[in-house]
Design a protein around this motif. Structure first.
Motif: not given
Ligand code: CMP
Length: 241
Positions: A21-22, A27-28, A31-37, A129-134
């Protein structure tokens, strides 16, 4: 020194829904990518008034605020401070040195106890590099900061003290304001010295202006807590140059 931890139990304490939310970055992500990060990062705790970076230091990491607030500031040789920004939960700092490899562009200091996620260049850049939206979200965030800094420079150059201070207070109302029976309480304690550092004047000048506003019923100011009693009048002050 900030206290570092890689402990998996602490990592579980992260509330991903709240972070999403913050944080434009989280937000971009799925869930899987967020936990990976989160898995690529380490957690760091810091007490209040600790320098996380000092201007000119070499740095190859970026911080994401999980809890607490930091101020981004510049210091003159005589020790005067100019606050460029205050950042809170979900916000990122340190991206500039991480991207361009130059020394830290500002000093970042905790205003209260803080918890961070820390990402190193060598792990974060391949992830990006793998996630241009981020990457685009980070560029948009840097653009917003440049706009805010342009506004700050414009205000410093073109507005008198009362208009500058009124605009800062209205900004703080927008970010940290909570309605109360009396008025809008700014939920971030700032000393008159810190307000001066945000507006580019001395503590004494801030004190004079705040006293005038207290006397005319615009605000109440006790022990660092500011309550806006008459926001319409404060808007009028912000528009007068
Ligand atoms: P970096 O230069 O690595 O270290 C200091 C950090 O402060 C910088 O990255 C940004 O994250 C942040 N920063 C610098 N200037 C500003 C600004 N004008 N507004 C908001 N944040 C800033």
């Amino acid at each position: 020194m900030p206290n570092e931890s890689n402990h998996p139990i602490e990592a579980k304490l992260i509330d991903l829904a709240a972070l999403r939310q913050k944080s434009v970055l989280f937000a971009a992500l799925s869930d899987g990518e967020a936990w990976e990060l989160i898995g690529l990062s380490r957690q760091e705790n810091a007490s209040a008034r600790q320098d996380i970076y000092q201007v000119g230091q070499i740095g190859d990491s970026l911080h994401i605020v999980l809890e607490g607030r930091v101020k981004v500031s510049l210091l003159s040789e005589e020790g005067k401070e100019a606050i460029l920004s205050i950042l809170g939960a979900g916000e990122v700092f340190g991206e500039m040195s991480l991207f361009d490899g130059d020394p830290r562009s500002a000093t970042v200091t905790t205003m209260e106890p803080c918890r961070f996620l820390v990402l190193r260049r060598q792990t974060f850049l391949p992830f990006l590099e793998k996630r241009p939206q981020v990457m685009l979200e980070l560029i948009a965030e840097m653009s917003r900061r440049l706009r805010a800094t342009n506004t700050l420079v414009g205000n410093l150059s073109f507005l008198n003290l009362s208009a500058r201070l009124a605009r800062i207070l209205l900004n703080l109302v927008q970010q940290y304001g909570k309605m109360s029976p009396k008025g809008i309480v700014i939920g971030l304690k700032l000393s008159q010295e810190e307000l001066g550092h945000l507006v580019g004047v001395s503590r004494e000048s801030v004190n004079r202006q705040l006293r005038l506003w207290v006397e005319s019923g615009l605000i109440e100011y006790t022990q660092g807590t500011l309550i806006v009693l008459n926001s319409d009048a404060l808007f009028r002050e912000a528009l007068a140059s």
